[in-house]
Motif scaffolding. Sequence first.
Motif, PDB file in Angstrom:
ATOM      1  N   ALA A   1       0.751  -1.297   0.124  1.00  0.00           N
ATOM      2  CA  ALA A   1      -0.065  -0.051  -0.097  1.00  0.00           C
ATOM      3  C   ALA A   1       0.923   1.261  -0.086  1.00  0.00           C
ATOM      4  O   ALA A   1       0.599   2.330  -0.660  1.00  0.00           O
ATOM      5  CB  ALA A   1      -0.993  -0.233   1.064  1.00  0.00           C
ATOM      6  N   LEU A   2       2.091   1.202   0.719  1.00  0.00           N
ATOM      7  CA  LEU A   2       2.792   2.591   0.936  1.00  0.00           C
ATOM      8  C   LEU A   2       3.592   2.586  -0.538  1.00  0.00           C
ATOM      9  O   LEU A   2       3.714   3.781  -0.714  1.00  0.00           O
ATOM     10  CB  LEU A   2       3.725   2.167   2.020  1.00  0.00           C
ATOM     11  N   ARG A   3       3.877   1.629  -1.364  1.00  0.00           N
ATOM     12  CA  ARG A   3       4.523   1.895  -2.421  1.00  0.00           C
ATOM     13  C   ARG A   3       3.696   2.632  -3.331  1.00  0.00           C
ATOM     14  O   ARG A   3       4.175   3.393  -4.321  1.00  0.00           O
ATOM     15  CB  ARG A   3       4.787   0.143  -3.015  1.00  0.00           C
ATOM     16  N   CYS A   4       2.303   2.250  -3.495  1.00  0.00           N
ATOM     17  CA  CYS A   4       1.446   2.897  -4.236  1.00  0.00           C
ATOM     18  C   CYS A   4       1.668   4.663  -4.060  1.00  0.00           C
ATOM     19  O   CYS A   4       1.261   5.338  -4.783  1.00  0.00           O
ATOM     20  CB  CYS A   4       0.042   2.827  -3.989  1.00  0.00           C
ATOM     21  N   LEU A   5       2.125   4.922  -2.688  1.00  0.00           N
ATOM     22  CA  LEU A   5       2.232   6.254  -2.277  1.00  0.00           C
ATOM     23  C   LEU A   5       3.687   6.874  -2.511  1.00  0.00           C
ATOM     24  O   LEU A   5       3.750   7.937  -2.041  1.00  0.00           O
ATOM     25  CB  LEU A   5       1.729   6.551  -0.898  1.00  0.00           C
ATOM     26  N   GLY A   6       4.493   5.898  -2.773  1.00  0.00           N
ATOM     27  CA  GLY A   6       5.850   6.275  -3.147  1.00  0.00           C
ATOM     28  C   GLY A   6       6.728   6.523  -1.741  1.00  0.00           C
ATOM     29  O   GLY A   6       7.680   7.114  -1.624  1.00  0.00           O
ATOM     30  N   GLN A   7       6.121   5.790  -0.890  1.00  0.00           N
ATOM     31  CA  GLN A   7       6.717   5.964   0.581  1.00  0.00           C
ATOM     32  C   GLN A   7       7.320   4.516   0.685  1.00  0.00           C
ATOM     33  O   GLN A   7       7.007   3.372   0.473  1.00  0.00           O
ATOM     34  CB  GLN A   7       5.591   6.045   1.865  1.00  0.00           C
ATOM     35  N   PRO A   8       8.560   4.563   1.832  1.00  0.00           N
ATOM     36  CA  PRO A   8       9.123   3.413   1.873  1.00  0.00           C
ATOM     37  C   PRO A   8       8.541   2.624   3.082  1.00  0.00           C
ATOM     38  O   PRO A   8       7.378   3.045   3.620  1.00  0.00           O
ATOM     39  CB  PRO A   8      10.398   4.035   2.477  1.00  0.00           C
ATOM     40  N   ARG A   9       9.099   1.489   3.173  1.00  0.00           N
ATOM     41  CA  ARG A   9       8.600   0.375   4.309  1.00  0.00           C
ATOM     42  C   ARG A   9       8.740   1.269   5.567  1.00  0.00           C
ATOM     43  O   ARG A   9       9.508   1.599   5.836  1.00  0.00           O
ATOM     44  CB  ARG A   9       9.162  -0.935   4.275  1.00  0.00           C
ATOM     45  N   PRO A  10       7.595   1.228   6.403  1.00  0.00           N
ATOM     46  CA  PRO A  10       7.810   2.131   7.753  1.00  0.00           C
ATOM     47  C   PRO A  10       8.363   1.201   8.670  1.00  0.00           C
ATOM     48  O   PRO A  10       8.734   0.189   8.541  1.00  0.00           O
ATOM     49  CB  PRO A  10       5.991   2.106   8.232  1.00  0.00           C
ATOM     50  N   SER A  11       8.986   1.979   9.731  1.00  0.00           N
ATOM     51  CA  SER A  11       9.657   1.348  10.720  1.00  0.00           C
ATOM     52  C   SER A  11       8.625   1.132  11.930  1.00  0.00           C
ATOM     53  O   SER A  11       9.003   0.181  12.873  1.00  0.00           O
ATOM     54  CB  SER A  11      10.678   2.331  11.468  1.00  0.00           C
ATOM     55  N   SER A  12       7.613   1.550  12.034  1.00  0.00           N
ATOM     56  CA  SER A  12       6.382   0.843  13.004  1.00  0.00           C
ATOM     57  C   SER A  12       5.164   1.048  12.513  1.00  0.00           C
ATOM     58  O   SER A  12       4.780   1.827  11.558  1.00  0.00           O
ATOM     59  CB  SER A  12       6.842   1.759  13.993  1.00  0.00           C
ATOM     60  N   TRP A  13       4.275   0.275  13.019  1.00  0.00           N
ATOM     61  CA  TRP A  13       2.755   0.206  12.924  1.00  0.00           C
ATOM     62  C   TRP A  13       2.145   0.032  14.178  1.00  0.00           C
ATOM     63  O   TRP A  13       2.520  -0.695  15.081  1.00  0.00           O
ATOM     64  CB  TRP A  13       2.097  -0.459  11.614  1.00  0.00           C
ATOM     65  N   VAL A  14       0.961   0.317  14.190  1.00  0.00           N
ATOM     66  CA  VAL A  14      -0.034   0.104  15.388  1.00  0.00           C
ATOM     67  C   VAL A  14      -1.484  -0.381  14.767  1.00  0.00           C
ATOM     68  O   VAL A  14      -1.976   0.402  14.175  1.00  0.00           O
ATOM     69  CB  VAL A  14      -0.084   1.021  16.323  1.00  0.00           C
ATOM     70  N   LEU A  15      -1.753  -1.362  15.351  1.00  0.00           N
ATOM     71  CA  LEU A  15      -3.398  -1.902  15.002  1.00  0.00           C
ATOM     72  C   LEU A  15      -4.161  -1.690  16.247  1.00  0.00           C
ATOM     73  O   LEU A  15      -3.919  -2.535  17.252  1.00  0.00           O
ATOM     74  CB  LEU A  15      -3.346  -3.240  14.433  1.00  0.00           C
TER      75      LEU A  15
ATOM     76  N   SER B   1      -2.290   2.507  12.030  1.00  0.00           N
ATOM     77  CA  SER B   1      -1.649   3.695  11.783  1.00  0.00           C
ATOM     78  C   SER B   1      -0.034   3.151  11.505  1.00  0.00           C
ATOM     79  O   SER B   1       0.177   2.404  12.266  1.00  0.00           O
ATOM     80  CB  SER B   1      -1.698   4.797  12.737  1.00  0.00           C
ATOM     81  N   SER B   2       0.439   4.167  10.658  1.00  0.00           N
ATOM     82  CA  SER B   2       1.851   3.775  10.452  1.00  0.00           C
ATOM     83  C   SER B   2       2.481   5.031  10.084  1.00  0.00           C
ATOM     84  O   SER B   2       1.997   5.884   9.158  1.00  0.00           O
ATOM     85  CB  SER B   2       2.178   3.015   9.242  1.00  0.00           C
ATOM     86  N   PHE B   3       3.795   5.514  10.683  1.00  0.00           N
ATOM     87  CA  PHE B   3       4.424   6.623  10.620  1.00  0.00           C
ATOM     88  C   PHE B   3       5.704   6.487  10.385  1.00  0.00           C
ATOM     89  O   PHE B   3       6.441   5.544  10.800  1.00  0.00           O
ATOM     90  CB  PHE B   3       4.136   7.633  11.616  1.00  0.00           C
ATOM     91  N   SER B   4       6.385   7.419   9.458  1.00  0.00           N
ATOM     92  CA  SER B   4       7.656   7.131   9.061  1.00  0.00           C
ATOM     93  C   SER B   4       8.133   8.864   8.922  1.00  0.00           C
ATOM     94  O   SER B   4       7.468   9.969   8.918  1.00  0.00           O
ATOM     95  CB  SER B   4       8.161   6.609   7.900  1.00  0.00           C
ATOM     96  N   GLU B   5       9.508   9.106   8.789  1.00  0.00           N
ATOM     97  CA  GLU B   5      10.055  10.396   8.654  1.00  0.00           C
ATOM     98  C   GLU B   5       9.341  11.250   7.436  1.00  0.00           C
ATOM     99  O   GLU B   5       9.557  12.254   7.256  1.00  0.00           O
ATOM    100  CB  GLU B   5      11.386  10.522   8.239  1.00  0.00           C
ATOM    101  N   GLN B   6       8.705  10.098   6.273  1.00  0.00           N
ATOM    102  CA  GLN B   6       8.274  10.836   5.228  1.00  0.00           C
ATOM    103  C   GLN B   6       6.818  10.897   5.128  1.00  0.00           C
ATOM    104  O   GLN B   6       6.131  11.606   4.463  1.00  0.00           O
ATOM    105  CB  GLN B   6       8.465   9.856   3.907  1.00  0.00           C
ATOM    106  N   GLY B   7       6.037  10.450   6.324  1.00  0.00           N
ATOM    107  CA  GLY B   7       4.710  10.774   6.621  1.00  0.00           C
ATOM    108  C   GLY B   7       4.204   9.483   6.927  1.00  0.00           C
ATOM    109  O   GLY B   7       4.775   8.467   7.614  1.00  0.00           O
ATOM    110  N   GLY B   8       2.853   9.219   6.834  1.00  0.00           N
ATOM    111  CA  GLY B   8       2.245   7.999   7.018  1.00  0.00           C
ATOM    112  C   GLY B   8       0.920   7.835   6.688  1.00  0.00           C
ATOM    113  O   GLY B   8       0.354   8.717   5.858  1.00  0.00           O
TER     114      GLY B   8
END
Lengths: 304, 115
Positions: free
Chosen positions: A245-259, B67-74
């Motif tokens: 999903a984040l690749r569709c936004l041009g964002q890298p894989r995140p370092s954290s997520w919370v459900l 939710s998921s956040f990084s330095e580029q947004g989230g």
Amino acid sequence: MASAIADADAGEPRAVESEIERLRKKVENFPSPSSYARLAELLHLAKQDFEAEAVCRKCIKEFPRQAQPFVILAEIQMATGRHDAVGESLRAALERDPRHYAAARMYADWLEQRQDLSGALTQLKQILSYRPDDAQVKQRIAELQARQRAATGTAPPKSAPAMAAAPPRAAAAAAAVSDSSGSRAVPGVRRSAFELLAGESGIHVCAVIDERGEVLLARNHLARAGAEEILAAHAAAVDRALGVALRCLGQPRPSSWVLSAECGQVLAFRRQRGPLLAAFADASVRPALIELRALQALVDLGTA
Amino acid sequence: MQDILGELVRTRGVGGCLLLNHEGLVIESMLRSDVDAQALAAAVGELLAAIAELSRGMHLGRLASFSSFSEQGGIVLSAAGPAHLLVLCDASANPALLRLELRPFIDRIAERLSL
């Protein structure tokens, strides 16, 4: 540990420094025990132990009933070789919060290190009074009882579990997080960040997971056997889907997520391309509070 | 619905939003022109399915938010009545404040979808 960060990742120390600055301002303007604790832990992580200790002492002065600053102080004292002071700090923490799990486990390890096996056993049995299903504590009790028997030459009772016959720290060593940085100041006393994270109040299952969803390391405090494997498999699937999903936004894989859900939450953390650390926790657990422990655990694991 | 989403994207830190059903089909969107809403919704549909499996496996109950956040947004993904609201956040977003600010929008969307 901080040097491992500096070597492995040039960006992360900057992020830590920026968070330290933010927290310094926060404790000046809106002091709270949690902000002090996070600042002290970050400073300790960044090897600024002198300042970390000063923050702990300031927190103790302003919030004398809090146990957590004593626990962080004990970690700092352990890292700086002041082993006598460690016991005092941990006793102070347990006086304020007799059910502080991390403090109780650390204190039991400290007593064991000083060859006070009876004291360590008493401490561990007290933990079972409020966490009766804690498999790790039961295992440590069995190990210490085996050592006591070996020391006194008493034969093991017929009902003794098989693991009690194992060398004293073998089972713990096998279960412990491998510390590739070799940064443990006192082997056997300083508990790994993963153990501290898994022992945090409100955390039920904690697992380090590889790309395929296989469990590399886990702690499961639930009565449900195999919960760590369920968590690992599904958390890895969520992580993969999130990456797409984040690749569709041009964002890298995140370092954290919370459900977050009505009966609890799943939190996941990663350092760079390393494995995922996922935790299943009560809804009341604050993600920001366990983030640091998770980061420390991943550093301990040598993930990069 | 366009009005609600239009108001939402004017919130500080919000870079776009997408309202979709649990199958990943777009109900409404307000995204940057370079983002393919259909492709994003399909990917988020897969994410929702994975989240549902995780929730079932760990007995988490009803999803509140992801939710998921990084330095580029989230991103923040929240249940909004029968639908799901995906909010794209930019690097300036304050995650805690944003979650608070999203609540009234989620309530309004849920109310509108129940009509």
